[in-house]
Scaffold this active site. Structure first.
Site, PDB file in Angstrom:
ATOM      1  N   LYS A 267       0.999  -1.180   0.091  1.00  0.00           N
ATOM      2  CA  LYS A 267      -0.107   0.013   0.075  1.00  0.00           C
ATOM      3  C   LYS A 267       0.932   1.178   0.234  1.00  0.00           C
ATOM      4  O   LYS A 267       2.064   1.147   0.558  1.00  0.00           O
ATOM      5  CB  LYS A 267      -0.880   0.004   1.143  1.00  0.00           C
ATOM      6  CG  LYS A 267      -2.089   0.729   1.078  1.00  0.00           C
ATOM      7  CD  LYS A 267      -3.199  -0.279   0.252  1.00  0.00           C
ATOM      8  CE  LYS A 267      -4.580   0.584   0.122  1.00  0.00           C
ATOM      9  NZ  LYS A 267      -5.508  -0.329  -0.468  1.00  0.00           N
TER      10      LYS A 267
HETATM   11  P1  NAD Z   1     -13.258   7.061  -3.088  1.00  0.00           P
HETATM   12  O1  NAD Z   1     -12.299   8.209  -3.029  1.00  0.00           O
HETATM   13  O2  NAD Z   1     -13.697   6.865  -4.472  1.00  0.00           O
HETATM   14  O3  NAD Z   1     -14.638   7.327  -2.247  1.00  0.00           O
HETATM   15  C1  NAD Z   1     -14.624   7.508  -0.687  1.00  0.00           C
HETATM   16  C2  NAD Z   1     -15.770   8.104  -0.108  1.00  0.00           C
HETATM   17  O4  NAD Z   1     -15.783   8.314   0.943  1.00  0.00           O
HETATM   18  C3  NAD Z   1     -16.326   9.273  -1.013  1.00  0.00           C
HETATM   19  O5  NAD Z   1     -17.833   9.337  -1.156  1.00  0.00           O
HETATM   20  C4  NAD Z   1     -15.946  10.533   0.134  1.00  0.00           C
HETATM   21  O6  NAD Z   1     -16.533  11.362  -0.052  1.00  0.00           O
HETATM   22  C5  NAD Z   1     -16.234   9.825   1.247  1.00  0.00           C
HETATM   23  N1  NAD Z   1     -15.669  10.096   2.635  1.00  0.00           N
HETATM   24  C6  NAD Z   1     -14.403  10.638   2.440  1.00  0.00           C
HETATM   25  N2  NAD Z   1     -14.007  11.113   3.942  1.00  0.00           N
HETATM   26  C7  NAD Z   1     -15.284  10.792   4.652  1.00  0.00           C
HETATM   27  C8  NAD Z   1     -15.564  11.016   5.999  1.00  0.00           C
HETATM   28  N3  NAD Z   1     -14.714  11.466   6.644  1.00  0.00           N
HETATM   29  N4  NAD Z   1     -16.888  10.727   6.470  1.00  0.00           N
HETATM   30  C9  NAD Z   1     -17.755  10.070   5.256  1.00  0.00           C
HETATM   31  N5  NAD Z   1     -17.359   9.836   3.982  1.00  0.00           N
HETATM   32  C10 NAD Z   1     -16.216  10.181   3.824  1.00  0.00           C
HETATM   33  O7  NAD Z   1     -12.625   5.812  -2.515  1.00  0.00           O
HETATM   34  P2  NAD Z   1     -12.874   4.360  -2.591  1.00  0.00           P
HETATM   35  O8  NAD Z   1     -12.193   3.827  -3.973  1.00  0.00           O
HETATM   36  O9  NAD Z   1     -14.407   4.261  -2.925  1.00  0.00           O
HETATM   37  O10 NAD Z   1     -12.319   3.658  -1.480  1.00  0.00           O
HETATM   38  C11 NAD Z   1     -13.342   3.614  -0.296  1.00  0.00           C
HETATM   39  C12 NAD Z   1     -12.705   2.766   0.890  1.00  0.00           C
HETATM   40  O11 NAD Z   1     -12.779   1.344  -0.057  1.00  0.00           O
HETATM   41  C13 NAD Z   1     -11.400   2.860   1.055  1.00  0.00           C
HETATM   42  O12 NAD Z   1     -11.444   2.290   2.656  1.00  0.00           O
HETATM   43  C14 NAD Z   1     -10.591   1.846   0.252  1.00  0.00           C
HETATM   44  O13 NAD Z   1      -9.230   1.609   0.831  1.00  0.00           O
HETATM   45  C15 NAD Z   1     -11.658   0.659   0.144  1.00  0.00           C
HETATM   46  N6  NAD Z   1     -11.236  -0.151  -1.087  1.00  0.00           N
HETATM   47  C16 NAD Z   1     -11.247   0.504  -2.410  1.00  0.00           C
HETATM   48  C17 NAD Z   1     -11.028  -0.372  -3.405  1.00  0.00           C
HETATM   49  C18 NAD Z   1     -11.239   0.225  -4.883  1.00  0.00           C
HETATM   50  O14 NAD Z   1     -11.184  -0.603  -5.839  1.00  0.00           O
HETATM   51  N7  NAD Z   1     -11.330   1.334  -5.171  1.00  0.00           N
HETATM   52  C19 NAD Z   1     -10.915  -1.708  -3.416  1.00  0.00           C
HETATM   53  C20 NAD Z   1     -10.766  -2.331  -1.886  1.00  0.00           C
HETATM   54  C21 NAD Z   1     -11.022  -1.334  -1.011  1.00  0.00           C
END
Ligand code: NAD
Length: 429
Positions: free
Chosen positions: A119
């Site tokens: 990461k």
């Molecule tokens: P993203 O940036 O597309 O979306 C994140 C979302 O969370 C947004 O809607 C943002 O406004 C919201 N957010 C941010 N801070 C916040 C807060 N303090 N309170 C509430 N909402 C908040 O990111 P993503 O890719 O959707 O990732 C989200 C989670 O999923 C992370 O933990 C990431 O590690 C995990 N994840 C993502 C993937 C992927 O393929 N994108 C894969 C596995 C895990």
């Protein structure tokens, strides 16, 4: 004597030893008694193999230079190259990256992907950077990591606040430096560059495939479930859409600006159109507006966590009003929160299983890039469903057999794969 010199070697905190790393380590310790791992191998797996810190200077659009701390942590390369996302966030630390790298190791191993976990991230506020500044940041960060990333060494992917465009910049920077196109250096890139069909939707769709499988085991028709989704980005936005496509009702969603709630269900097409036009959920009309804290405690059947870590804690777990919690985000439940949910009989679908759809289709993308042979969207969706169903069934059966939680079972399954490989390879030299 300095403060550090007064501490014995055992007492000195390692650089990555932060609360989130402690969470990852505690989960490991809770799984170890049920895993087939000898003490030497368990000891090796408590440490990242490599933790890199760099600083990234960029010229801001106004002309001055700002410098941002940045990291890349590789936890285990026993099964193959390391793999993991890159996030741009003000809270990125070496400890956060290490915890997330550890979880990636168990996730890849659980899904039987030939990878270990990594990461990385840059500590910055991406919302304060222009697209040109983000490009300069990404290209310089990539150059700084030139010696540690590579298609057979460590393959980055998107995470919070990074996307297909970020991956395209990484791919271009790396390719310019080696002198030819290397699409397999990153996953989650645009399809035009060798990205995989269905990668964009894979994590969110995978979350719902795992929920559906769990509902099948529990005898709950998915179409009758009322769902709340925290986070409306890549994972949460797609998960909400897939839930509705399967007939479930989504009562509430949220983003960093707060949540919107309608007890009779949201019109997600309208919500998506609003976010596309306005950037956030703020001021979305004709619904109740709730804070992110309130959203988590809304009465529902399934609570999907798809924003960030540390959301369900000792403080609020007592008030969670759901039957099932699905961890789309990484590390959204603290150790104490997890214990309280367990005591209250609320089932938790753990992150290493529930959000593994993303890395699984990333693996498909890497395989397609290496083979220069591309699959159809239906093929990829079907292969993902098979992989997740297989992992889900192994976890569910292990949990039943050993009388442990799904999280412990998912970690035990992942740890056993890595430990068996490490045992066979031995500790070098
Ligand atoms: P993203 O940036 O597309 O979306 C994140 C979302 O969370 C947004 O809607 C943002 O406004 C919201 N957010 C941010 N801070 C916040 C807060 N303090 N309170 C509430 N909402 C908040 O990111 P993503 O890719 O959707 O990732 C989200 C989670 O999923 C992370 O933990 C990431 O590690 C995990 N994840 C993502 C993937 C992927 O393929 N994108 C894969 C596995 C895990």
């Amino acid at each position: 004597m300095t403060e550090l010199e007064e501490l014995s070697v055992e007492e000195q905190r390692l650089e990555w030893d932060t609360p989130l790393f402690r969470t990852a380590l505690t989960q490991f310790e809770q799984a170890i008694p049920y895993a087939e791992v000898n003490v030497s191998i368990a000891e090796r797996l408590r440490y990242p193999e490599r933790a890199v810190m760099v600083t990234v200077p960029i010229r801001r659009d106004e002309g001055h230079v700002d410098v941002f701390p940045a990291y890349r942590v590789q936890h285990s390369s026993v099964l193959g190259p390391t793999k993991g996302g890159i996030r741009y966030d003000p809270h990125v630390t070496l400890g956060e990256c290490t915890a997330l790298a550890v979880w990636m190791t168990w996730k890849c191993a659980l899904l039987r992907l030939p990878y270990g976990g990594a990461k990385g991230g840059v500590r910055c506020n991406p919302r304060e950077l222009s697209p040109r500044e983000l490009e300069r940041l990404t290209r310089r960060y990539t150059s700084e990591l030139r010696g540690v990333i590579g298609p057979q060494e460590d393959i980055p992917a998107p995470d919070m606040a990074t996307n297909e465009q970020t991956m395209a910049w990484i791919m271009d920077t790396y390719s310019m430096q080696v002198g030819h196109a290397v699409p397999e250096i990153v996953t989650g890139k645009p399809v035009a560059l060798g990205g995989s069909l269905f990668r964009h939707e894979a994590t969110g769709a995978g979350v719902v495939m795992v929920i559906e499988r769990a509902c099948g085991r529990l005898g709950w028709p998915l179409a009758e479930q009322r769902c709340v989704v925290q986070g409306f980005g890549n994972v949460g936005g797609i998960a909400a859409q897939e839930l509705v496509a399967k007939g479930a009702t989504v009562l509430a969603v949220s983003d960093i600006s707060g949540g919107i709630y309608s007890p009779s269900g949201l019109d997600l097409d309208a919500v998506r159109a609003w976010v596309a036009a306005h950037g956030t959920l703020e001021a979305f009309p004709d619904v109740q507006h709730v804070s992110n804290h309130e959203l988590l405690e809304l009465p529902c059947d399934i609570l999907v966590l798809a924003a960030l870590e540390g959301q369900l804690t000792a403080e609020n777990a007592v008030r969670i009003d759901a039957k099932l919690v699905a961890e789309g985000a990484n590390g959204p439940t603290t150790i104490e929160g997890d214990a309280i949910l367990g005591e209250r009989g609320i089932l938790v679908l753990p992150d290493v299983l529930t959000n593994a759809g993303g890395v699984t289709v990333s693996y498909f993308e890497w395989v397609q890039d290496l083979g220069r042979l591309f699959w159809t969207r239906d093929e990829i969706r079907a292969r993902l469903a098979d992989k997740l169903a297989d992992a889900f069934d192994r976890v569910w059966e292990l949990a039943e057999e050993k009388g442990i939680t799904l999280r412990q079972a998912a970690l035990v399954a992942g740890i056993n794969e890595v430990a068996a490989a490490l045992k066979a390879r031995g500790i070098y030299p």
